[in-house]
Structures are given as structure tokens and as C-alpha cells.
Design a protein around this motif. Structure first.
Motif, PDB file in Angstrom:
ATOM      1  N   PHE A  19      70.058  17.304  59.981  1.00 41.88           N
ATOM      2  CA  PHE A  19      70.763  18.205  59.106  1.00 41.88           C
ATOM      3  C   PHE A  19      69.830  19.561  57.928  1.00 41.88           C
ATOM      4  O   PHE A  19      70.781  20.537  58.402  1.00 41.88           O
TER       5      PHE A  19
ATOM      6  N   ASP B  41      50.385  22.893  51.197  1.00 44.56           N
ATOM      7  CA  ASP B  41      51.185  22.374  49.939  1.00 44.56           C
ATOM      8  C   ASP B  41      51.338  20.960  50.655  1.00 44.56           C
ATOM      9  O   ASP B  41      51.057  20.323  49.841  1.00 44.56           O
TER      10      ASP B  41
ATOM     11  N   TYR C 106      71.296  23.818  56.765  1.00 45.47           N
ATOM     12  CA  TYR C 106      70.648  24.450  55.568  1.00 45.47           C
ATOM     13  C   TYR C 106      70.167  26.004  55.567  1.00 45.47           C
ATOM     14  O   TYR C 106      70.435  26.761  56.867  1.00 45.47           O
ATOM     15  N   GLY C 107      69.783  26.465  54.558  1.00 48.14           N
ATOM     16  CA  GLY C 107      70.059  27.743  55.021  1.00 48.14           C
ATOM     17  C   GLY C 107      71.152  28.904  54.973  1.00 48.14           C
ATOM     18  O   GLY C 107      72.408  28.112  55.131  1.00 48.14           O
TER      19      GLY C 107
ATOM     20  N   ASP D  39      54.771  31.840  56.982  1.00 49.34           N
ATOM     21  CA  ASP D  39      55.885  30.647  56.037  1.00 49.34           C
ATOM     22  C   ASP D  39      55.017  28.894  56.273  1.00 49.34           C
ATOM     23  O   ASP D  39      55.134  28.221  55.408  1.00 49.34           O
TER      24      ASP D  39
ATOM     25  N   VAL E 256      54.331  11.699  54.531  1.00 47.17           N
ATOM     26  CA  VAL E 256      54.875  10.849  52.864  1.00 47.17           C
ATOM     27  C   VAL E 256      56.506  12.397  52.162  1.00 47.17           C
ATOM     28  O   VAL E 256      56.316  11.756  51.177  1.00 47.17           O
ATOM     29  N   SER E 257      56.156  13.090  52.709  1.00 48.47           N
ATOM     30  CA  SER E 257      56.917  14.009  51.371  1.00 48.47           C
ATOM     31  C   SER E 257      58.550  14.866  52.069  1.00 48.47           C
ATOM     32  O   SER E 257      58.334  14.738  53.522  1.00 48.47           O
ATOM     33  N   ALA E 258      59.328  15.250  51.467  1.00 50.31           N
ATOM     34  CA  ALA E 258      60.369  15.543  52.574  1.00 50.31           C
ATOM     35  C   ALA E 258      60.364  16.898  52.676  1.00 50.31           C
ATOM     36  O   ALA E 258      60.435  17.389  53.932  1.00 50.31           O
ATOM     37  N   GLU E 259      59.210  17.608  52.009  1.00 54.40           N
ATOM     38  CA  GLU E 259      58.931  18.947  52.312  1.00 54.40           C
ATOM     39  C   GLU E 259      58.379  18.576  53.904  1.00 54.40           C
ATOM     40  O   GLU E 259      58.648  19.644  54.766  1.00 54.40           O
TER      41      GLU E 259
ATOM     42  N   PHE F  74      61.053  17.640  56.277  1.00 50.46           N
ATOM     43  CA  PHE F  74      62.180  18.543  56.562  1.00 50.46           C
ATOM     44  C   PHE F  74      61.908  19.716  57.265  1.00 50.46           C
ATOM     45  O   PHE F  74      62.339  20.668  58.271  1.00 50.46           O
ATOM     46  N   HIS F  75      60.551  20.451  56.557  1.00 47.40           N
ATOM     47  CA  HIS F  75      60.012  21.718  57.310  1.00 47.40           C
ATOM     48  C   HIS F  75      59.548  21.317  58.521  1.00 47.40           C
ATOM     49  O   HIS F  75      59.369  21.909  58.953  1.00 47.40           O
TER      50      HIS F  75
ATOM     51  N   TYR G 188      67.036  12.110  60.970  1.00 47.84           N
ATOM     52  CA  TYR G 188      69.048  12.675  60.269  1.00 47.84           C
ATOM     53  C   TYR G 188      68.626  14.030  59.688  1.00 47.84           C
ATOM     54  O   TYR G 188      69.317  15.111  59.216  1.00 47.84           O
ATOM     55  N   LEU G 189      67.012  14.558  59.203  1.00 47.22           N
ATOM     56  CA  LEU G 189      66.720  15.421  58.345  1.00 47.22           C
ATOM     57  C   LEU G 189      67.106  16.743  59.294  1.00 47.22           C
ATOM     58  O   LEU G 189      66.734  17.935  59.149  1.00 47.22           O
TER      59      LEU G 189
ATOM     60  N   ILE H 115      51.726  28.256  55.009  1.00 51.05           N
ATOM     61  CA  ILE H 115      51.977  28.230  53.433  1.00 51.05           C
ATOM     62  C   ILE H 115      51.643  26.916  53.295  1.00 51.05           C
ATOM     63  O   ILE H 115      51.361  26.373  52.293  1.00 51.05           O
ATOM     64  N   VAL H 116      53.322  26.439  54.211  1.00 53.41           N
ATOM     65  CA  VAL H 116      53.842  24.670  53.597  1.00 53.41           C
ATOM     66  C   VAL H 116      53.375  23.744  53.793  1.00 53.41           C
ATOM     67  O   VAL H 116      52.568  22.972  53.366  1.00 53.41           O
TER      68      VAL H 116
END
Lengths: 233, 233, 233, 233
Positions: free
Chosen positions: B221, B193, B226-227, B186, B125-128, B131-132, B217-218, B189-190
Motif C-alpha cells: 500500500f 513516537d 502513499y505520498g 524523520d 501495535v500501531s499503524a504508524e 506503516f512507517h 498489505y501495508l 522521530i517516528v
């Protein structure tokens, strides 16, 4: 590559600004508003059409001043060794439309993100929110996928920011703006605090919001009576 | 005792790897992903069939490099003064089946564990998260009691890790993997979150998840934009 | 005043024990298991019927070794400049009935206290709880007001502690016991962690508990395979 | 400008008091009871009708002793370079009506604010609350907008503080009082702790409150048996 030039910019001022952006980025990390490499800080360089922005894929916990990138208002590279944040087009779009601002911050603050994921505005149920932010935190429901350059979507965010310094991006996160880098960080911190209060008050009951009249009173009150008169501190 | 030999392994590289494993283990503790003696970090020693793993019953807050144990891919002892973690068979099984990985981490991250105890996937439910991690965090429902060596159960976890770097083990905890020790930390941790965001968004409403199209798409992307480009940092 | 004498006690051992009790008390504060002057630590002095206990009304953040009081097993003063904790009768009662223990800790850990206030046991929904504590955390429903010396009420707590190292006192807080001061602190930390997990899993759904068979397996497993063999560390 | 004079006040005492107010203000920040520039601390200067108060618009994280303002009991400026907090009229009103007190603190403690926003008293469901505060935390429902000077509203708060050292101001925050600056800070910390416990117990069930009889017992118990006798520490 931008045709923009940095000639004539005072180096001491620019160096100080880089320092402040790095400190503000660290503040996002230390206040637990971002983890990993998330979060973006961008600051307009005074008297220019250039913006200092954080690089893509770097932790905000440990940026060096040299990691920052300078771009123009169309997000083209002006100076810097790294790629800027993928959210740079959103940032430069806001800077272009709001030249009086200094700083734009993007975070994934957890409690604010819970509202964003739940597709809910943050109701204005605490004096802190009424006083600092002036009312409900709006949510931009037309979700922009990260890195969007869609003009309509960017415009939606600018529109939401017209009356308030913080907005939620649905399913994504938070955008806050400030007249200085430090003010933007402060607003990001307050936003997460009021999201925490609002969320837990919703758990306890159906909280009653501030009225328009109360918000108007507080806006005037803040302007005339809060803080120190200019020049005293 | 394994027949595996450590001859020919460069000591400076191994020493550096021990240091990184100790730092990552401390990171689990400092980010409140484990308490007491819980949590495991294991890292494949490059160009070998050996794995460096944390010892059983030690706090992750204060490991020494010499506390780490070396085992082979069947969890047999190769070198070390202590017993390896009781979860070593799970770790070596993943390392065997996924030779391109570096590191496997097991934690009891509280919010992720709340989903695991509630027998629920973490919705995306979150872009984080989109994406991650690329989507929902799956839950391996056939629960493996701590220390399991049941091949079917271990295989279930490997299968769940095929499309994503983090999985929940029902009523138990979390397994994350990474291409480096630091990447695995990492991701751990994500994960906590995004579990925090998802849990609180569920408290607020019934959040809407990312669609397949958005996730696709993400993914593209992230890969292309990214990075920093390789070699620039 | 007790007739108990401290003659013959090795001063270096006693001094070391005072140091450990002070450290454990500080650990309660630093792990946010108590605020203000709340919380009690008591440790039996080996080979005596005396107990070292924290003073009444002191913050656990900054005790000195000299602040500790020595009492006998009936809570009578043996040595010390201050009044012992008002919960001393509970502590000495447990020490009298459980001579094999070293340490009793009382805290107001917030998430465990939420269960105690809600009059609910903590269900066993995480491997961490099953493994470390062995099952559900019982609640002593016959509430003892702070400082109680009622034998039936004290006995209820001793009874609840027979099968597990942690119990909830209804509307009050937590009692944990340990074979060393450090073990008791560790259990207090784990208890708050599992209370946090259980509470949030209850928010998400109706979690399923560990079965007797699973708990039995884990008990044996822990005894035979977890941690290091005696004498190796 | 007040006609009040500071002549005859011992400077060393005043300097010490300034130091204590700055420390207590920092304590509010470090215990996460305020963010940004929110929160107020005011302390009566002994043997005077003057009050030391924190300035408007300053972070509590980093006050200097010279930032503090001295006002009289009608909130008129006596000494200081800055504007006092906009909540000064509330503070001086309490000081005028309660001359035996030393310190008044105003915070936006998040969990207590959630109750205030939800228009709910904090029920007395933990011994910590019963013991330290003596019962339910009342809420002043007639909401005073920040900076109010309405006598009826101020009187409502004084009335609510008659039987307890902490009250909620609806949709706003918390007021606590103490016999010393440190006692007021301690009560503010306890208040947020018991709000956290009560909120989560409400999530778990419908908690049962302490009875009048129990509260009476604890009040007497605290007076006669808790802490150290005067003169012993």
C-alpha cells in the motif's frame, strides 16, 4: 476525475477556508498530535459537495494553501496538483453521511493511540471528558487498515461518531469531527488531554466513571449555561 | 590518516551536505532524542567512499559546518580539525555494507532507550509503526559497548537493519538509517513516537500486534499509494 | 558577617562568573529541572575561599547578576544585598571538602525526585548513564531536611559524591557537581534523562545493569578516546 | 444584576489588576495546566466586595483585559460584556469566606487530575510539597458537578482549603488559592510538579511520607528563614 465543478464558489471564502485548514493542520503538529507526515484534515466547502483535504505524504508543520486538494464526496479529484491523503475515502464517507459537519481530523495522538493499541475505550473519569465529549471514547474494534474503502468498516466509524465527536480506531489512531475546523482541532487537543489523565489515573487505581445521570446533567448544563450567548462575541 | 582524496568533489554539493547534516543534528536535539553531547549523524558523500560525521563531544544543538569530519569507510581521518565521534567505526561499517544508504543516525531517544534497557523489542501495535517501519523494532542483544570495533557485533547490527530502518542496541540506544539525511531524522522521530505509544499501551494492557498479512498489505500500500508520485513535488 | 575580603579579585573575571551562574540557573529552569523558586547554583570564586550563590526565594528563570550573593566557606555573608539560599550550608560544605570542584547544583528534577521519593537508587541500565556518570546514582538515605547544617548529614553527601558527580537526597532532590558551571548543568540534564529512561525501563521489565567490568572499560574509554584532545577546541 | 457599585475604585489599580489576571491566565495555558477553554482565574478587587473573573468559554491563551467580568460576592454581574465562568459561584463563595485571599484558580492540571480521577490524595513524598504546600493534597470526595451552587459542597472545599492552598475536586480538577494572583499561579505550577513526582514515585514503589514533626519543622523554617525579609526586594 470528478464531474463536480467549482464554478460559482466565492474565491475569497475558499481562500479563507484553505488558510484555516492549513492553520489547523499546523495546530495538530504543534500540539504533538502527529509527527512526520501523519494526520489528515478535511473540511467541507460550504454549499457544495466538495471537500478540501490535505495531501498525502506532507508534513503538517509546513503546508501551503496550494498544497490542499479538492475532492468530491466519493473521493474523486476535483482540483489540485497533488494526491490527496490515503485516508480520503474515510473522510469523504463521513462528510457524505454527516452533511451538518464541517471538519474531520485524523491523528496519531500518542496517549489516545496507547488506548487504541491496548484495545480499550477511554473511560470517562474526568469532568473535562464528561463536559467536552459527553462520555467514554468508543473504540472501533473492527480495525480498518489505513486507506480502507470497505463500506462496513467506514459505516462502523460513522456509527461510533453518532453520539460523540471523537472515536478511536483500533491499533491505528483517532478520528474527531467538528462544526468548524477550529472546533475539530480543539476536540483533538482535549482528547489527548483526557487520554493522558485517564491513563495516569488507571496507573494509580481503578478510577470510577461518570454516571449516565451526571452525563445527562452536564449535557444540559453545557447547552444552556456554558460559554457566551450567540451574538455576544 | 586515510589515503582517500577529496579531489574532484564539487564543493557546493559538499557544502550543502554539511549544512543538511548540521540541521539534522539540530533536529535530534530539538526533538529531544539526545541531550548533552550524545548522538551521531553520518552521511555518505555521493560518488565517494567518504563519510561526513559529527565530532566527538560536541552538543548537537549548535554544530557549525566546519565542525564536521570526513572519514573513509574504515573510519580513517580524511579531513577535519576534530576527532570524529567514537561511534564512527559502527557508522562506517554500516555505510560500507549498505552503499545505497545516505545516512546513519545514533540517538539515546528516551522511550526507545527504555525498551533497549528492558531488553525488549518494540512490539508493532500501531499503524504508524506498521506503516512507517514495517513491523517490530528488533533489539541487538549482544551488546556493543560504545565505540566497539568488534566485527561480529557490527555485523549483528547490519543484519538487524536488513529488513527495517531502525534497531535498538541493548542497554545503549538506537540506530536508524535513511536514504537521505532528512529521511533518517524523520525515522528517528517516528521511532520515539511509536516507542511512546507502545510503552503506554503495555501499561494499559497486553496489546495485540499486527499480523504478517497486515504488514504485507501495508508495505504494498505504502509503495503504490502513499505520498506523491515521483516528479510531482 | 565574614572577615573574608574580596580585595584583589579581578572584577572582569568575577563579572563573567556571575554571568555564567545566571545562565546556568536559567538552564535549570528551561530544562524543567526546577519550578517556582526551587533550585540552587553555587560556584567557587577561583583562588579564593569565597562562593557565589543564588539568593533564597528567587525564580531561576530571571536572575540578575546583582541578585547573587558571595559567602565564605562557612556560609557567612561576604557581599550581597539578599539572603543566600537556605541550602547554602550544604553547598559551602561541599566546596570546602572538594576544593578542586567549581560548581554545586541542587534541583528538584521530577524523574530523579521520583526515585528519591521512592527511596531507590537509579540503576545503571543505559550506556548514557554508564558513560557520563559511571554507574548507579546513590541515594543518601539519612534524609537532611532542607537547610540542614548537621555535619554528619552533610558528610554523608560528600561521601556519596566521592565516586560520582550526582547523588539523590531521599525525599528531597538532587545534588550534582562539576568542574565548571556548565559541566554541572550538563550533568544535571543528563541525570534527568537517565532517570527517565531507567524509570520507564522498570515499567517495562526488570532491566539488567552494567557490570563493574563494563563500567571500568567505559571509564578508561571516556578518558582516552572521547571528545577532543585538550587545546584542539 | 448586582447593586454593587464600582464608584470610587481607582482605575489605574483596576487596570493593573486586569493585566495581572490576564497574565496569570496565560500562565495556566503556557504551563499546560489547562487546554481548550478550561480553567478559571478570579481575583478580589482590593477594598471592595467585587471579584474580577475570567469569562465562560474563552481560551486562557489569549484573553484581553476587556474580556474579564466583575461580579459581587454572590456571583451577580456588576460589570462586563460577557458571561462569567460557570464556576463563578465556587469562586465567589471562597472569596466571601476567605477575605484575606486575593486569588482563586481552577485548573485541569493532568497529573493532579489523574489523582483526582483515581480518588486519591497526593501523598507528601517530596520536600518540595512539604515545603511549599505543607503536606498531603486533600481530595474533596463529595464531587461537585461543574457549576455547582450547593452550599454543602462549596463549604467542603472551603474547609479543605483551611490548612493548605491546594485541593483536588474528585473526578474534576484542582482549586488553588493565593495571597496574590502570581502566588496562586506559582502554587498551581508547583502542584502539578509534585503530582508528577508523587505519581512516578508510586510507579516505582510505595513511597514514605513526611512525618508531622518534619512538616512542622519545615513550616517554621519557611516562615523564619526562607526567601528575603520584607522590604529587601
Amino acid at each position: 476525475m470528478s464531474k463536480m465543478s467549482l464554478e460559482g464558489i466565492e474565491q475569497a471564502m475558499l481562500d479563507d477556508l484553505r488558510h484555516r485548514v492549513v492553520e489547523v493542520a499546523r495546530g495538530l503538529f504543534e500540539n504533538k498530535l502527529v509527527v512526520s507526515t501523519f494526520g489528515v484534515v478535511s473540511t467541507r466547502i460550504p454549499k457544495t459537495d466538495c471537500v478540501l483535504v490535505t495531501p498525502s505524504g506532507f508534513s503538517k508543520a509546513r503546508l501551503d494553501k496550494d498544497n490542499l486538494i479538492i475532492v468530491d464526496l466519493d473521493a474523486n479529484l476535483v482540483q489540485g496538483k497533488f494526491r490527496p491523503s490515503v485516508e480520503t475515502p474515510l473522510h469523504t464517507y463521513i462528510h457524505k453521511r454527516r452533511p451538518e459537519l464541517s471538519t474531520v481530523i485524523h491523528t496519531h495522538s500518542p496517549m489516545a493511540c496507547a488506548f487504541a493499541a491496548a484495545n480499550r475505550e477511554i473511560p470517562c473519569v474526568s469532568a473535562e471528558q464528561a463536559f467536552h465529549l459527553g462520555g467514554r471514547i468508543p473504540i472501533v474494534r473492527k480495525y480498518s487498515l489505513p486507506g480502507t474503502t470497505e463500506r462496513t468498516e467506514l459505516e462502523n466509524i460513522v456509527k461510533a461518531l453518532e453520539n460523540i465527536d471523537a472515536v478511536l480506531m483500533r491499533k491505528h489512531g483517532v478520528v474527531v469531527v467538528g462544526r468548524t475546523p477550529e472546533e475539530a482541532l480543539d476536540t483533538a487537543i482535549v482528547l489527548e488531554d483526557i487520554a493522558t489523565i485517564a491513563l495516569h489515573s488507571i496507573v494509580l487505581s481503578r478510577p470510577i466513571e461518570f454516571s449516565r445521570r451526571e452525563l445527562k446533567y452536564l449535557k444540559d448544563f453545557k447547552k444552556t449555561r456554558y460559554g457566551q450567548k450567540l451574538g455576544t462575541t
